[in-house]
Design a protein around this motif. Structure first.
Motif, PDB file in Angstrom:
ATOM      1  N   ARG A 190       0.826  -1.212   0.000  1.00 50.07           N
ATOM      2  CA  ARG A 190       0.000   0.000   0.000  1.00 50.07           C
ATOM      3  C   ARG A 190       0.859   1.261   0.000  1.00 50.07           C
ATOM      4  NH1 ARG A 190      -4.079  -2.364   4.679  1.00 50.07           N
ATOM      5  NH2 ARG A 190      -5.394  -3.614   3.305  1.00 50.07           N
ATOM      6  N   LEU A 191       1.968   1.253   0.755  1.00 56.66           N
ATOM      7  CA  LEU A 191       2.866   2.407   0.755  1.00 56.66           C
ATOM      8  C   LEU A 191       3.469   2.640  -0.624  1.00 56.66           C
ATOM      9  CD1 LEU A 191       4.727   1.789   4.138  1.00 56.66           C
ATOM     10  CD2 LEU A 191       3.228   3.734   3.635  1.00 56.66           C
ATOM     11  N   LEU A 192       3.901   1.560  -1.255  1.00 59.76           N
ATOM     12  CA  LEU A 192       4.488   1.681  -2.582  1.00 59.76           C
ATOM     13  C   LEU A 192       3.456   2.173  -3.592  1.00 59.76           C
ATOM     14  CD1 LEU A 192       6.898   1.285  -4.437  1.00 59.76           C
ATOM     15  CD2 LEU A 192       6.283  -1.133  -4.623  1.00 59.76           C
ATOM     16  N   ALA A 193       2.234   1.660  -3.501  1.00 58.38           N
ATOM     17  CA  ALA A 193       1.172   2.119  -4.398  1.00 58.38           C
ATOM     18  C   ALA A 193       0.910   3.606  -4.210  1.00 58.38           C
ATOM     19  CB  ALA A 193      -0.102   1.317  -4.155  1.00 58.38           C
ATOM     20  N   ALA A 194       0.965   4.079  -2.966  1.00 58.71           N
ATOM     21  CA  ALA A 194       0.754   5.503  -2.707  1.00 58.71           C
ATOM     22  C   ALA A 194       1.841   6.352  -3.354  1.00 58.71           C
ATOM     23  CB  ALA A 194       0.710   5.759  -1.196  1.00 58.71           C
ATOM     24  N   MET A 195       3.085   5.885  -3.324  1.00 61.06           N
ATOM     25  CA  MET A 195       4.180   6.613  -3.970  1.00 61.06           C
ATOM     26  C   MET A 195       3.976   6.673  -5.485  1.00 61.06           C
ATOM     27  SD  MET A 195       7.513   5.000  -2.082  1.00 61.06           S
ATOM     28  CE  MET A 195       7.636   4.880  -0.299  1.00 61.06           C
ATOM     29  N   LEU A 196       3.623   5.536  -6.070  1.00 61.97           N
ATOM     30  CA  LEU A 196       3.418   5.488  -7.518  1.00 61.97           C
ATOM     31  C   LEU A 196       2.239   6.354  -7.947  1.00 61.97           C
ATOM     32  CD1 LEU A 196       4.043   1.674  -7.826  1.00 61.97           C
ATOM     33  CD2 LEU A 196       5.394   3.421  -8.994  1.00 61.97           C
ATOM     34  N   GLU A 197       1.180   6.361  -7.141  1.00 62.22           N
ATOM     35  CA  GLU A 197       0.030   7.219  -7.444  1.00 62.22           C
ATOM     36  C   GLU A 197       0.412   8.693  -7.336  1.00 62.22           C
ATOM     37  OE1 GLU A 197      -2.761   5.685  -4.671  1.00 62.22           O
ATOM     38  OE2 GLU A 197      -3.317   3.976  -5.941  1.00 62.22           O
ATOM     39  N   ALA A 198       1.289   9.020  -6.375  1.00 62.74           N
ATOM     40  CA  ALA A 198       1.744  10.407  -6.251  1.00 62.74           C
ATOM     41  C   ALA A 198       2.539  10.833  -7.483  1.00 62.74           C
ATOM     42  CB  ALA A 198       2.600  10.559  -4.991  1.00 62.74           C
ATOM     43  N   GLU A 199       3.136   9.852  -8.170  1.00 57.08           N
ATOM     44  CA  GLU A 199       3.848  10.144  -9.413  1.00 57.08           C
ATOM     45  C   GLU A 199       2.886  10.260 -10.600  1.00 57.08           C
ATOM     46  OE1 GLU A 199       7.512   8.323 -12.148  1.00 57.08           O
ATOM     47  OE2 GLU A 199       6.483   7.060 -10.692  1.00 57.08           O
ATOM     48  N   GLY A 200       1.629   9.897 -10.378  1.00 53.77           N
ATOM     49  CA  GLY A 200       0.637   9.984 -11.443  1.00 53.77           C
ATOM     50  C   GLY A 200       0.409   8.697 -12.201  1.00 53.77           C
ATOM     51  N   LYS A 201       0.892   7.566 -11.683  1.00 54.21           N
ATOM     52  CA  LYS A 201       0.736   6.282 -12.361  1.00 54.21           C
ATOM     53  C   LYS A 201      -0.613   5.647 -12.030  1.00 54.21           C
ATOM     54  CE  LYS A 201       4.949   6.121 -14.099  1.00 54.21           C
ATOM     55  NZ  LYS A 201       5.187   6.226 -15.558  1.00 54.21           N
ATOM     56  N   VAL A 202      -1.119   4.852 -12.976  1.00 57.56           N
ATOM     57  CA  VAL A 202      -2.264   3.976 -12.701  1.00 57.56           C
ATOM     58  C   VAL A 202      -1.680   2.690 -12.128  1.00 57.56           C
ATOM     59  CG1 VAL A 202      -4.220   2.712 -13.639  1.00 57.56           C
ATOM     60  CG2 VAL A 202      -3.634   4.961 -14.557  1.00 57.56           C
ATOM     61  N   VAL A 203      -1.974   2.433 -10.861  1.00 58.73           N
ATOM     62  CA  VAL A 203      -1.322   1.346 -10.138  1.00 58.73           C
ATOM     63  C   VAL A 203      -2.306   0.192  -9.952  1.00 58.73           C
ATOM     64  CG1 VAL A 203      -0.025   0.699  -8.081  1.00 58.73           C
ATOM     65  CG2 VAL A 203       0.041   3.057  -8.905  1.00 58.73           C
ATOM     66  N   GLY A 204      -1.856  -0.999 -10.279  1.00 61.09           N
ATOM     67  CA  GLY A 204      -2.608  -2.209  -9.982  1.00 61.09           C
ATOM     68  C   GLY A 204      -1.990  -2.905  -8.790  1.00 61.09           C
ATOM     69  N   VAL A 205      -2.842  -3.431  -7.906  1.00 64.40           N
ATOM     70  CA  VAL A 205      -2.367  -4.027  -6.655  1.00 64.40           C
ATOM     71  C   VAL A 205      -3.061  -5.368  -6.433  1.00 64.40           C
ATOM     72  CG1 VAL A 205      -2.557  -3.803  -4.137  1.00 64.40           C
ATOM     73  CG2 VAL A 205      -1.738  -1.879  -5.493  1.00 64.40           C
ATOM     74  N   THR A 206      -2.291  -6.365  -6.002  1.00 65.89           N
ATOM     75  CA  THR A 206      -2.875  -7.572  -5.422  1.00 65.89           C
ATOM     76  C   THR A 206      -2.388  -7.693  -3.992  1.00 65.89           C
ATOM     77  OG1 THR A 206      -1.056  -9.034  -6.092  1.00 65.89           O
ATOM     78  CG2 THR A 206      -2.893  -8.760  -7.648  1.00 65.89           C
ATOM     79  N   SER A 207      -3.248  -8.225  -3.131  1.00 62.28           N
ATOM     80  CA  SER A 207      -2.883  -8.373  -1.727  1.00 62.28           C
ATOM     81  C   SER A 207      -3.780  -9.415  -1.082  1.00 62.28           C
ATOM     82  CB  SER A 207      -3.023  -7.036  -0.987  1.00 62.28           C
ATOM     83  OG  SER A 207      -4.394  -6.703  -0.822  1.00 62.28           O
ATOM     84  N   THR A 208      -3.611  -9.602   0.212  1.00 58.78           N
ATOM     85  CA  THR A 208      -4.485 -10.509   0.956  1.00 58.78           C
ATOM     86  C   THR A 208      -5.888  -9.939   1.103  1.00 58.78           C
ATOM     87  OG1 THR A 208      -3.607  -9.547   2.996  1.00 58.78           O
ATOM     88  CG2 THR A 208      -2.653 -11.615   2.267  1.00 58.78           C
ATOM     89  N   ASP A 209      -6.085  -8.689   0.717  1.00 58.86           N
ATOM     90  CA  ASP A 209      -7.399  -8.045   0.816  1.00 58.86           C
ATOM     91  C   ASP A 209      -8.186  -8.061  -0.484  1.00 58.86           C
ATOM     92  OD1 ASP A 209      -7.187  -7.431   3.442  1.00 58.86           O
ATOM     93  OD2 ASP A 209      -6.495  -5.386   3.139  1.00 58.86           O
ATOM     94  N   HIS A 210      -7.488  -7.807  -1.606  1.00 59.33           N
ATOM     95  CA  HIS A 210      -8.236  -7.624  -2.851  1.00 59.33           C
ATOM     96  C   HIS A 210      -7.309  -7.522  -4.054  1.00 59.33           C
ATOM     97  CE1 HIS A 210      -8.021  -2.949  -2.149  1.00 59.33           C
ATOM     98  NE2 HIS A 210      -6.876  -3.446  -2.517  1.00 59.33           N
ATOM     99  N   ILE A 211      -7.929  -7.410  -5.225  1.00 62.81           N
ATOM    100  CA  ILE A 211      -7.268  -6.960  -6.451  1.00 62.81           C
ATOM    101  C   ILE A 211      -7.864  -5.605  -6.779  1.00 62.81           C
ATOM    102  CG2 ILE A 211      -6.821  -7.422  -8.885  1.00 62.81           C
ATOM    103  CD1 ILE A 211      -7.415 -10.338  -8.372  1.00 62.81           C
ATOM    104  N   ALA A 212      -7.014  -4.610  -7.030  1.00 65.33           N
ATOM    105  CA  ALA A 212      -7.518  -3.267  -7.312  1.00 65.33           C
ATOM    106  C   ALA A 212      -6.690  -2.609  -8.400  1.00 65.33           C
ATOM    107  CB  ALA A 212      -7.491  -2.412  -6.049  1.00 65.33           C
ATOM    108  N   VAL A 213      -7.361  -1.781  -9.187  1.00 68.59           N
ATOM    109  CA  VAL A 213      -6.702  -0.907 -10.157  1.00 68.59           C
ATOM    110  C   VAL A 213      -7.121   0.506  -9.807  1.00 68.59           C
ATOM    111  CG1 VAL A 213      -6.437  -0.256 -12.564  1.00 68.59           C
ATOM    112  CG2 VAL A 213      -6.694  -2.667 -11.947  1.00 68.59           C
ATOM    113  N   GLY A 214      -6.154   1.329  -9.389  1.00 59.88           N
ATOM    114  CA  GLY A 214      -6.507   2.658  -8.905  1.00 59.88           C
ATOM    115  C   GLY A 214      -7.461   2.542  -7.732  1.00 59.88           C
ATOM    116  N   ASP A 215      -8.570   3.269  -7.798  1.00 58.47           N
ATOM    117  CA  ASP A 215      -9.557   3.240  -6.720  1.00 58.47           C
ATOM    118  C   ASP A 215     -10.603   2.146  -6.890  1.00 58.47           C
ATOM    119  OD1 ASP A 215      -8.380   5.421  -5.471  1.00 58.47           O
ATOM    120  OD2 ASP A 215      -9.567   6.879  -6.613  1.00 58.47           O
TER     121      ASP A 215
END
Length: 564
Positions: A190-215
């Protein structure tokens, strides 16, 4: 001598750097060496006669058994499990004197038929075309994909094109960043995704909670394995992918992809020992470090220099290592920097990046909300890990700082991890800690918070052995809470009987000196939270370990007291 499990490996794993099949077998000490040697001989003979003579074999012993693996063409992994199982059956038959060994020629004919039925020449042609163009290739869930994220093209496995008809100019990879370790993975993601979003990137994330693209959340649940990663990497909106990569997925199926732009291993601690023959911390470290082996030479491998197992582990990676540490005097860091390496350090209450011979301050610890002003040392380490991995994606220091500054330890930004909530004069600290290492970390934060009385909501999944459950109770009692509510986890019994795990926790706490009247029982997580709220008075601190009913618990905690 017994076959315990047989499964496909769809990507790089603990035993192989490519797809294949593995069996787990139980062996007495005197059986291990001759059985493994016999398996090697039988499986090698069978691989030759089915036309797979160039495939690899790998064996790994552990107390009480072994993992035995063969590599195989990615389109024939079910047949590969059959090959492996047949070889083992032959070994069992001879060594246990069950009769004559099975006939190899007859078995080979049947297996060749299985291989022919499973073969997909069009799939292999696409894979070779992707490799020739230096782009990733994914296969799973009845889909085939060339490229990653915004540069991917996917096809149903039954509708594959001729490689010559593909517009390869549109196919490319996006950076894929892998996050592994015992604790801190989800927060680091989540911290890394926040940094990438601050750079203006569309970030995709997988985790123990969910799969997400942006919001947008695509799926909820635990998606820290390869199937979740493939689902995300096929989404053409994704410009950078951050993939939580758990031990279980690595051991069950291997990685989703053969190469990545970067990887981090946060730490190694005792949890899930004995699953798939992982019996000690060095073997756990080797499992987590599979992600590092997948990093391409121009990427970054980020490791915790304060973790003894990672410091001791084999580091024959293709990519350079970026170490991170809470101790600027760490001798490994000093040696690494003197040799021209890179590192992320906590120095004078500031996160510092030393990279390419430059010393670049990133942000003060007091500006990073999830560190609780530096009290949450584990989140300082997670922030350093995220900074190190951000360098693999070329994130500017300014975006790193902005992402860390924006990211809060609340149910919106970091749900279920170190959430501090005020309610009617009561402080509620909600966390996912589920092993002694993680529990000790969150209790260090709790100990620094002023409180009249302290309560701990405690529970454990049933797939830990009795010793591990008692270790968790010992970590809990070090906090000396005024009350402990021991919760049942009906969703996580995992072979245990209802009440069995709470009874072990209660017995160990009583043995350690916890008064019986200070111990309570709850049939569920939500019921435990309700008991805690009913007990609490203004000025009290409730440390609530929440694992299975987070949304319901947060709903109960955030509602007005008058609505209860």
């Amino acid at each position: 001598m017994k076959l315990l499990d047989s499964r496909r490996l769809t990507g790089p794993s603990l035993l192989l750097d490519r797809a294949g099949a593995v069996i787990d077998v139980a062996l007495a000490p005197q059986e291990a060496e001759p059985a493994i040697a016999a398996w090697r001989e039988e499986v090698r003979r069978l691989l030759e006669v089915v036309g797979w003579g160039g495939e690899e074999t790998a064996a790994r012993r552990f107390p009480g058994g072994a993992n035995l693996a063969i590599s195989a063409p990615i389109d024939c992994l079910y047949a590969a499990t059959e090959v492996n199982e047949w070889a083992w059956t032959a070994v069992e038959t001879v060594m246990m004197e069950r009769g004559d060994p099975p006939e190899t020629v007859e078995a080979a004919a049947r297996l060749r038929e299985e291989i022919e039925r499973e073969q997909r020449p069009a799939l292999l042609a696409l894979r070779e075309a992707a490799r020739a163009r230096n782009v990733s290739f994914l296969f799973g869930e009845e889909m085939v994909t060339a490229g990653l994220g915004a540069g991917s093209i996917s096809w149903p496995v039954k509708e594959l094109p001729d490689p010559a008809s593909v517009d390869w100019s549109a196919v490319h990879d996006v950076p894929a960043l892998l996050v592994s370790g015992t604790n801190g993975k989800t927060t680091t993601v989540r911290l890394l995704a926040a940094m990438l979003e601050a750079e203006g990137k569309v970030v995709g994330v997988t985790s123990t909670d969910h799969i997400a693209v942006g919001d947008e959340t695509l799926e909820r649940g635990d998606f820290s394995g390869p199937s979740g990663a493939r689902m995300l990497l096929r989404d053409r909106r994704v410009e950078v992918a951050v993939l939580e990569t758990a031990r279980g997925g690595i051991l069950r199926r291997g990685l989703a992809l053969e190469r990545a732009a970067g990887a981090v291993v946060t730490n190694i601690a005792s949890d899930h020992l004995w699953d798939y023959g992982i019996h000690d911390l060095p073997s756990m470290a080797a499992t987590k470090l599979v992600v590092a082996r997948a990093v391409r030479p121009d990427g970054r491998v980020v490791l915790n220099a304060d973790d003894p197992e990672l410091v001791r582990a084999d580091r024959g990676f293709a990519a350079p290592v970026v170490w991170f540490s809470l101790d600027p005097r760490n001798p490994l860091i000093r040696e690494h920097l003197a040799a021209g390496g890179s590192a992320c350090l906590l120095e004078a209450n500031e996160l510092i990046l030393l990279d390419g011979g430059e010393r670049r301050p990133v942000i003060g610890v007091n500006e990073v909300p999830v560190t609780f002003g530096g009290t949450a040392r584990y989140n300082v380490a997670n922030a350093l890990a995220a900074v190190g991995l951000a360098t693999a994606a070329g994130v500017p220091v300014e975006a790193m700082a902005e992402g860390l500054r924006r990211f809060r330890s609340d149910p919106q930004d970091n749900p279920g991890r170190g959430n501090l909530i005020e309610r009617d004069g009561i402080r509620l600290l909600v966390d996912y800690a589920h092993n002694p290492h993680g529990l000790a970390a969150i209790l260090n934060v709790a100990a620094a918070l002023p409180a009249g009385r302290r309560l701990l909501l405690l529970g454990q999944a049933g797939d830990r052995d009795d010793a591990a459950i008692r270790d968790l109770a010992r970590a809990a009692w070090s906090f000396r809470p005024d009350r402990i509510v021991i919760k049942e986890l009906p969703e996580m019994l995992r072979g245990r009987q209802p009440g069995e795990v709470p009874a072990i926790l209660e017995d160990e706490l009583s043995r350690l000196g916890a008064p019986l009247e200070s111990l309570g029982r709850a049939d569920s997580e939500l019921e435990g939270v309700r008991q805690a709220l009913a007990w609490a008075l203004p000025g009290d601190l409730l440390v609530l370990l929440v694992h299975t009913q987070r949304e319901a618990v947060m709903g109960a905690l955030l509602q007005e007291k008058g609505e209860e």
